[in-house]
Design a protein around this motif. Sequence first.
Motif, PDB file in Angstrom:
ATOM      1  N   THR A  77       0.820  -1.206   0.000  1.00 27.05           N
ATOM      2  CA  THR A  77       0.000   0.000   0.000  1.00 27.05           C
ATOM      3  C   THR A  77       0.857   1.260   0.000  1.00 27.05           C
ATOM      4  O   THR A  77       0.369   2.338  -0.272  1.00 27.05           O
ATOM      5  N   GLY A  78       2.128   1.122   0.302  1.00 27.74           N
ATOM      6  CA  GLY A  78       3.016   2.279   0.364  1.00 27.74           C
ATOM      7  C   GLY A  78       3.999   2.308  -0.789  1.00 27.74           C
ATOM      8  O   GLY A  78       4.072   1.389  -1.598  1.00 27.74           O
ATOM      9  N   ASP A  79       4.772   3.372  -0.849  1.00 28.43           N
ATOM     10  CA  ASP A  79       5.800   3.514  -1.862  1.00 28.43           C
ATOM     11  C   ASP A  79       7.030   2.743  -1.400  1.00 28.43           C
ATOM     12  O   ASP A  79       7.562   2.994  -0.323  1.00 28.43           O
ATOM     13  N   THR A  80       7.484   1.806  -2.204  1.00 28.54           N
ATOM     14  CA  THR A  80       8.643   0.993  -1.837  1.00 28.54           C
ATOM     15  C   THR A  80       9.952   1.735  -2.097  1.00 28.54           C
ATOM     16  O   THR A  80      10.986   1.334  -1.586  1.00 28.54           O
ATOM     17  N   GLY A  81       9.885   2.784  -2.905  1.00 27.64           N
ATOM     18  CA  GLY A  81      11.096   3.512  -3.252  1.00 27.64           C
ATOM     19  C   GLY A  81      11.960   2.764  -4.250  1.00 27.64           C
ATOM     20  O   GLY A  81      13.078   3.170  -4.529  1.00 27.64           O
ATOM     21  N   ARG A  82      11.454   1.677  -4.795  1.00 27.29           N
ATOM     22  CA  ARG A  82      12.211   0.891  -5.759  1.00 27.29           C
ATOM     23  C   ARG A  82      11.434   0.762  -7.052  1.00 27.29           C
ATOM     24  O   ARG A  82      10.211   0.721  -7.050  1.00 27.29           O
ATOM     25  N   ARG A  83      12.158   0.690  -8.138  1.00 25.14           N
ATOM     26  CA  ARG A  83      11.537   0.565  -9.456  1.00 25.14           C
ATOM     27  C   ARG A  83      11.240  -0.887  -9.764  1.00 25.14           C
ATOM     28  O   ARG A  83      12.078  -1.754  -9.580  1.00 25.14           O
ATOM     29  N   MET A  84      10.055  -1.130 -10.234  1.00 23.10           N
ATOM     30  CA  MET A  84       9.657  -2.482 -10.609  1.00 23.10           C
ATOM     31  C   MET A  84      10.165  -2.779 -12.021  1.00 23.10           C
ATOM     32  O   MET A  84      10.371  -1.873 -12.819  1.00 23.10           O
ATOM     33  N   PRO A  85      10.334  -4.074 -12.340  1.00 21.75           N
ATOM     34  CA  PRO A  85      10.796  -4.424 -13.688  1.00 21.75           C
ATOM     35  C   PRO A  85       9.943  -3.837 -14.801  1.00 21.75           C
ATOM     36  O   PRO A  85      10.473  -3.396 -15.814  1.00 21.75           O
ATOM     37  N   VAL A  86       8.624  -3.813 -14.626  1.00 24.74           N
ATOM     38  CA  VAL A  86       7.777  -3.254 -15.681  1.00 24.74           C
ATOM     39  C   VAL A  86       8.157  -1.803 -15.965  1.00 24.74           C
ATOM     40  O   VAL A  86       8.209  -1.381 -17.119  1.00 24.74           O
ATOM     41  N   ASP A  87       8.468  -1.046 -14.917  1.00 24.46           N
ATOM     42  CA  ASP A  87       8.874   0.348 -15.104  1.00 24.46           C
ATOM     43  C   ASP A  87      10.235   0.427 -15.784  1.00 24.46           C
ATOM     44  O   ASP A  87      10.461   1.257 -16.661  1.00 24.46           O
ATOM     45  N   ARG A  88      11.128  -0.433 -15.362  1.00 24.84           N
ATOM     46  CA  ARG A  88      12.471  -0.448 -15.947  1.00 24.84           C
ATOM     47  C   ARG A  88      12.415  -0.831 -17.424  1.00 24.84           C
ATOM     48  O   ARG A  88      13.053  -0.195 -18.264  1.00 24.84           O
ATOM     49  N   TRP A  89      11.649  -1.868 -17.758  1.00 29.54           N
ATOM     50  CA  TRP A  89      11.573  -2.317 -19.136  1.00 29.54           C
ATOM     51  C   TRP A  89      10.813  -1.319 -20.006  1.00 29.54           C
ATOM     52  O   TRP A  89      11.166  -1.102 -21.164  1.00 29.54           O
ATOM     53  N   ALA A  90       9.784  -0.723 -19.455  1.00 25.93           N
ATOM     54  CA  ALA A  90       9.063   0.311 -20.210  1.00 25.93           C
ATOM     55  C   ALA A  90       9.983   1.496 -20.488  1.00 25.93           C
ATOM     56  O   ALA A  90       9.906   2.110 -21.562  1.00 25.93           O
ATOM     57  N   GLN A  91      10.854   1.814 -19.545  1.00 25.60           N
ATOM     58  CA  GLN A  91      11.804   2.914 -19.751  1.00 25.60           C
ATOM     59  C   GLN A  91      12.776   2.604 -20.887  1.00 25.60           C
ATOM     60  O   GLN A  91      13.111   3.478 -21.686  1.00 25.60           O
ATOM     61  N   VAL A  92      13.231   1.364 -20.984  1.00 25.25           N
ATOM     62  CA  VAL A  92      14.112   0.966 -22.092  1.00 25.25           C
ATOM     63  C   VAL A  92      13.402   1.188 -23.416  1.00 25.25           C
ATOM     64  O   VAL A  92      13.949   1.781 -24.347  1.00 25.25           O
ATOM     65  N   TRP A  93      12.151   0.728 -23.497  1.00 25.33           N
ATOM     66  CA  TRP A  93      11.380   0.920 -24.725  1.00 25.33           C
ATOM     67  C   TRP A  93      11.165   2.408 -25.000  1.00 25.33           C
ATOM     68  O   TRP A  93      11.251   2.859 -26.130  1.00 25.33           O
ATOM     69  N   THR A  94      10.870   3.172 -23.957  1.00 24.59           N
ATOM     70  CA  THR A  94      10.641   4.608 -24.113  1.00 24.59           C
ATOM     71  C   THR A  94      11.861   5.286 -24.718  1.00 24.59           C
ATOM     72  O   THR A  94      11.740   6.084 -25.667  1.00 24.59           O
ATOM     73  N   GLU A  95      13.032   4.970 -24.194  1.00 22.96           N
ATOM     74  CA  GLU A  95      14.270   5.581 -24.708  1.00 22.96           C
ATOM     75  C   GLU A  95      14.515   5.194 -26.156  1.00 22.96           C
ATOM     76  O   GLU A  95      14.902   6.036 -26.975  1.00 22.96           O
ATOM     77  N   LEU A  96      14.275   3.938 -26.494  1.00 24.28           N
ATOM     78  CA  LEU A  96      14.454   3.507 -27.884  1.00 24.28           C
ATOM     79  C   LEU A  96      13.453   4.186 -28.808  1.00 24.28           C
ATOM     80  O   LEU A  96      13.805   4.628 -29.910  1.00 24.28           O
TER      81      LEU A  96
END
Length: 194
Positions: free
Chosen positions: A117-136
């Motif tokens: 329910t709280g912010d973990t302060g860590r990036r999940m794989p979906v966010d990391r992988w979406a970022q790779v696609w976003t940059e490309l």
Amino acid sequence: MSGATKRKRESRRKLMAAARKLFVERGYHETRPQDISKEAGVGHGTFYLHFEDKLDCFLAFTEEAADELHVFVETHHAVAGSLEEGIHELLIAVFEYSDQNPGVLAAALTDISVLSTGDTGRRMPVDRWAQVWTELLEKWKEAGEAAADLDARMAGYLIVGAIKQGGAYGHRRKLDRTKMIDGMTQLFVRALKK
């Protein structure tokens, strides 16, 4: 390195291997810290020397999976030039990783919002992988290969979701891998082109 440091490193390695196995086989909710400790062959208290709780352990597992997939992606991306080649090579990377690590991506892509329910302060794989696609996609936009008005971030998340769902469908239906990758590549290219 001292003996204590070696033992601590070894116990963490065992716990990570056990967590990976159980999160893949049972899922997050059906895996308890004591199950991970037992599978690893270490005392239950050892789990808490390495992780705050089950969620912390799960996030360590997802980070490990993301790092592993990144190696596959980088290797394949290095040989890609155009939008179509890039998408095709990245899809090959994802499916090769999945073949070598059955169930890991499905487990690692568990939505963190249903776990905490709280912010973990860590990036999940979906966010990391979406970022790779976003940059490309941003690079392909700059090169004039992708539509100039493309929302690259939204497209990145949509691609990750499509790969997860399409890959699962293809696996269940035992679709020909090459045809599936070619079909997904065509679909993505058509959607992204200007």
